[in-house]
Design a protein around this motif. Sequence first.
Motif, PDB file in Angstrom:
ATOM      1  N   ALA B 506     -14.415  37.512  29.445  1.00 47.39           N
ATOM      2  CA  ALA B 506     -14.163  36.320  28.641  1.00 47.39           C
ATOM      3  C   ALA B 506     -12.673  36.132  28.437  1.00 47.39           C
ATOM      4  O   ALA B 506     -11.945  37.084  28.156  1.00 47.39           O
ATOM      5  N   GLN B 508     -10.178  33.695  26.156  1.00 44.23           N
ATOM      6  CA  GLN B 508     -10.232  32.713  25.063  1.00 44.23           C
ATOM      7  C   GLN B 508      -9.046  31.769  25.159  1.00 44.23           C
ATOM      8  O   GLN B 508      -7.912  32.187  25.366  1.00 44.23           O
ATOM      9  N   GLN B 523     -14.278  29.474  25.386  1.00 45.18           N
ATOM     10  CA  GLN B 523     -14.426  30.752  26.077  1.00 45.18           C
ATOM     11  C   GLN B 523     -14.758  30.503  27.538  1.00 45.18           C
ATOM     12  O   GLN B 523     -15.799  29.911  27.842  1.00 45.18           O
ATOM     13  N   SER B 589     -17.575  27.847  18.956  1.00 46.74           N
ATOM     14  CA  SER B 589     -17.068  28.020  20.307  1.00 46.74           C
ATOM     15  C   SER B 589     -17.796  27.160  21.326  1.00 46.74           C
ATOM     16  O   SER B 589     -18.943  26.765  21.125  1.00 46.74           O
ATOM     17  N   MET B 591     -18.552  27.415  25.410  1.00 46.03           N
ATOM     18  CA  MET B 591     -18.519  28.391  26.493  1.00 46.03           C
ATOM     19  C   MET B 591     -18.710  27.694  27.837  1.00 46.03           C
ATOM     20  O   MET B 591     -19.638  26.886  27.976  1.00 46.03           O
TER      21      MET B 591
END
Lengths: 227, 787
Positions: B506, B508, B523, B589, B591
Motif C-alpha cells: 500500500a 498512501q 491508498q 479512504s 482504495m
Amino acid sequence: MTETEALVQLTGVHKLYGETVGLDGVDLTIMPGESVAVMGPSGSGKSTLLNIVAGLDRPTSGTVRVHGEDLTVLSEGALARYRRRRIGMVFQFFHLLDDLPVLDNVMLSARLIGTPYKQARTRAMGLLEELDIAERKDAYPQQLSGGERQRVGVARALMNRPALLLADEPTGALDSRSGEQVIDLLLDLNQIGQTLLIVTHDQRLAERCASRVVQFEDGRVAQMEAV
Amino acid sequence: MASLASVWAVARAALRRRRGQTAMIGVIVTLCTTTMLVGLALLAAVSGPFDRTFNQLSGAHSTMTFDGQKVTQQQVSATAQAQGVAASAGPFPVAVIPLETTDGRGFGGAMRVVGRTDPAGPVDQLRLLYGRWPTGPHEMALSAFYRFGPDPSRTIGMQFSIPNVGAVTVVGIAYSITRTADVWMLPDAVRQIGRNGYEMLYRFDSGSVGTADQMTSHMAAVTGSLPADAVTATNSYLAIRERAGQGARTISTFLTVFAALSLIVAILVISNVVSGAVIAGYRSIGVLKAVGFTPGQVTVVYLMMMIGPTVVGTAAGAVLGNLASQWMLGQFENNYVLGLDTAPTPWLHAVAVGAMLILVALTALTPALRAGRQSAAAALSARIAQTGRGRTVQRRLSRSSLPRSVSLGLALPVVRPARSVLTLIAIVLGSVTVVFATGLLTSAQRWNDALTRLAYAQVRVINPPPGGPTRFIGEDRRQAQGTVMTDPQVEAFLRGLPGAQHVTVAQQLNSAIAGTSEPVELQALRGDSSTLGYPILSGRWFSGAGEAVVASDILHMTGKKVGDPLTLYLINQSLTVTVVGEVFSDEQSVMVDAATIPAGDPGARDEMYQYFVGLAPGVTAKEFIDRVADGGNAGLLASTADDDGIDMLELSIVISSLTILLVLVSALGVAHTVVLNARERRRDLAITKAVGMTPGQAVIMAVTSMAALGLIGGALGLPGGVAAQQYIIRLIGKSEDTGLPLTVINVYNAADLSVLFLCGLVIAVLGALLPARRAARISTAEALHTE
C-alpha cells in the motif's frame, strides 16, 4: 412390624418452647387398631403431642417411633414422606385448600406422591362415595357446610391408606348434628381396623370412639383409662 | 399526641415483626434508587456533554497561531481588544516540532508545543488528569488525547527529545477541551526551542458563536489589523464540537437505552413491591381497625412501614448510585466525549431520592387508603376475599400429567393477576436488557473486527525512508538492521518468508474530493489487496486500474454511490475513477489499484510503502515479525497490524455492569413477589406440607410459579431485545455516517437465541429460589395453629 408391635411408641418425650414446657416426659404406646383419645385443658400439651406424632414438630428430647420409624432422626423431606405414607390428619378447622374443588383436595396427597390422575381420582371418588359426599365433588370448600368440609377432610386423610389417623378436635368447629356424623364416621373407621389418635375436648367423641382415654395435664400424662 | 405515639409504636412494632420484608424493601429501594440515579446520571452525561464541559472549562471559541517573524507579541496582544472578543488568553509562545522519545520512537507528524505557566486562565482552563504541571525547562505536560496503552498515567515519566532543550520528562497529563496544544511546557522552555510563533485563545460574545459564518466574522475582526500572512493556523470550536459530538452520540445512543430501561424497571419493581406489601398487610389492618384505630391512623401506620425502609434505602441507593455512575462514566473518561464531570450533580441526587420517596408514598397510599375505607371485618377476611381467581386454570392443571407441585405452582400467578403482570413486565425488561446487551457487545466486537481486520492481515511492515522519523508505533515492534531495499525487493522478500500467505503493498497519497473539506486518504494497493478483509457493503472489490473502492462515510458525504465516477485531486493533477464498491472503514479512504496512480506523483506521503501480510494458519504475528527482523537485512520495521478500534474492555465493563444491575433489580422484583405470595398463601403451604408435600416440592412449587412468568418474559423479551439492538446499532451507524456490514447488524444466530430465550427463566429462578427455600422451611404446625 408385626401385629403385636406398637404402632406408636413415645418414650420420655420432652418439648420445650423456650422456657415454656410443652411436653414433660411423655411415654405413650398405641397398638394397631386402637383408638386413643387425648383430653385435657388448653395448654396441657395435647396438640403438641399430636404435632410430634404427625412429624410436624420435633421433640426436644426423647424418642418417637411410628410404624417402626424413629421420627426424631428423620430429615424434613423424610418427615414429609412419612406424613403422606403413614398418617392422615383431620383438623378442627378442616384446612382445605380454598382454590381447589373437593375432588382435587382429596386427591392432593396422592398426587404429591406421583399417583396418576385417573388412579387417584378413582380412589378419591370411592372415598367420597363411602363418606356420602360424592355429589359435592366439584364444589369448593366455601360452598360446603362444616360437616361436609370435615368429611372431605377425613377423605383426604384416608387417601393414601394411612396406618394412623390423627384427628385434632375433629368436632370442635361443628354443630352437634355434624359432630355426631363425624363421630359415627370415625367409629366406623376404627371398627374396620383404622388406628386413631384423637385430640379432643369432646367427651361424647371420647366415650364413643376411643378404646382408651389419655388425660394430659401440664405436659404430662395425668391419667390413662380404658373405655 | 397519644394517638401519634400509638401509631408510631404500632408502625415500629410492625417493622420489627416483619424484619424480612422490611429488609427486602430496603434492599430493593436501595437498588432501585441506585439504578435510577445511574440512569439519570447517564442521561445527564449524554445530553450536551461537549457544551457543558466547554463552558465549565471556558473553552476557546477560537485558537489562532501567529507567525513570530511577521508580528510582534504586542501586536498579538492587541487583538484581545478586537470587537466581539469577550475574553482572551495569551499570547503563548508556540513551536511546532516532530516529537520523538529519547529511544527514537516517533509520534509522527508535527506536534504543537505551547508555553503556559499554569493550567488556569480566563480561556481554556486545563484539567490536569494525572501528575502535575511542569515546573522546570525539562518537564512537560502531554495532551490527554495522546495515549500509550490503556492506562494514560503510565505515560508519566516517559522522556522525549526536544530540539535545543534536550531530554524532557512527562510530569502530567492535561486535558484541553479545545485541544489547544499537544504538549505544554513552561514559556521559556518553548522559546528555547526556537522558531516560535504565538498562540492566542479567544472567547467571543456568547450570542454570536453558533455558526461558521459568525466565527469567520469574529476571526476576521481579530486579524483585521495584522499583516495578511501573519496567521499560520486557526481552529474553531465548532469543528471540535462536531468531532466530539460524533463520539458522544455513539455512546449516548446506547447509554440512553440503558438509562430508560433502568428507570422503567426501577419504577415498575418498586410499585409492585410497595403495593404488594401493603395488600399483604390487609389482615393486620383489619385487626388495627377492630381495636379502634381510625382509617387515617391505619393508613399512616402502613405508610410509615413503607417509608421507614424507603428512607434508609434511598440514602444507601444515593451513595451507591453516586459511586456506580461515577465509575461507569469514568470508564469513558479517556474517550473525552462525555466531559469530565462524571459525578452526578446534587440535584440529580435530589431528583432520584425525591422521586423514589414520592413513588413509594404514592404506590403505598392507594392500597392503604382503600384498606382504610374497608370495614374491619372485610379487612380481616382479606384472605378469603382473594380466593376464587383462576379456578378453571387450576382445575385444568390438576388434571394434567404434570407433577402436582409443578401444576400447583403454575396456577399461582393467576391468583394475583395484577402482581403477576407487573412481575412479568420486570422480567421482560430484564430479558430485553440481557438480549440487547449481548447483541450490542457482539455488534461492537464485530464492528471492531471489521475495522481492524486482524483476521486477514496480521502483520504490517514498513520500509522507512533512511534517517527520518517514522510515523510508526506498534506492538511487538522490531526493526531489522541493514541496507535499504527497493519496494519490489521488499515485496519479494516478504513473499519468500515462511508463513506469508498474502502480501498487499500500500502506498498512501494525500488527496481531496470535491464536496468534502477533510483530506481523503488515497491508498494505491498492489498484490493481494482483495484479501485485506474490508467488509463490502455494496458492489465489489476493484479488479483493475480506474476502479475504486470507497469508504462508506465518503460516499455518504459526497452523495456518490456504486457506479458513479469520482474525481480525486492529487498534488498536481486530478484523477477520475469509477466507484465499484462501498466498504466499511473508519479511515476515510479511497482504495484503488496501484496502476491507477500515475508514476512519481509527489503526493505520495513520506515516500513510504506499507506491506500488509496475511499469515498462514498456525503462524503467529510475533513469529513472522521475528522472521522479518532476523532475515531482512533491510532496515524494515515490522509490527502487528493496528488494532485501534473500539475499546472493548471499557464497553464490556460498562454494559455488563448496567446489565447486571438491571437483572438484579428484576430478580429482586421476582423475589419479592415470591415473598408476598408465600406470605399470603402461608396457610395453603402449611396444609400441603401437612398432607405430605416435601420441602423440595414446596420449593419447586414456588419456583415454578415464577418460572412460568420467566418463560413468558423470555419469549417476550427476546424480540424486544433483538429489535432494540437492531434499532440502536443502525442508529449508531447513522450517527457515524456509515453503512454497516450485515455481520455487525445481524448478530444473533439460532443457538444464541435459544440460550437468550432462557434468560427470562434464569431471572425468574434466580429471584425465586432463595425466598422459595425460605418459604418451604415454614413451621407447618405453627402456621396451621396461627391460621
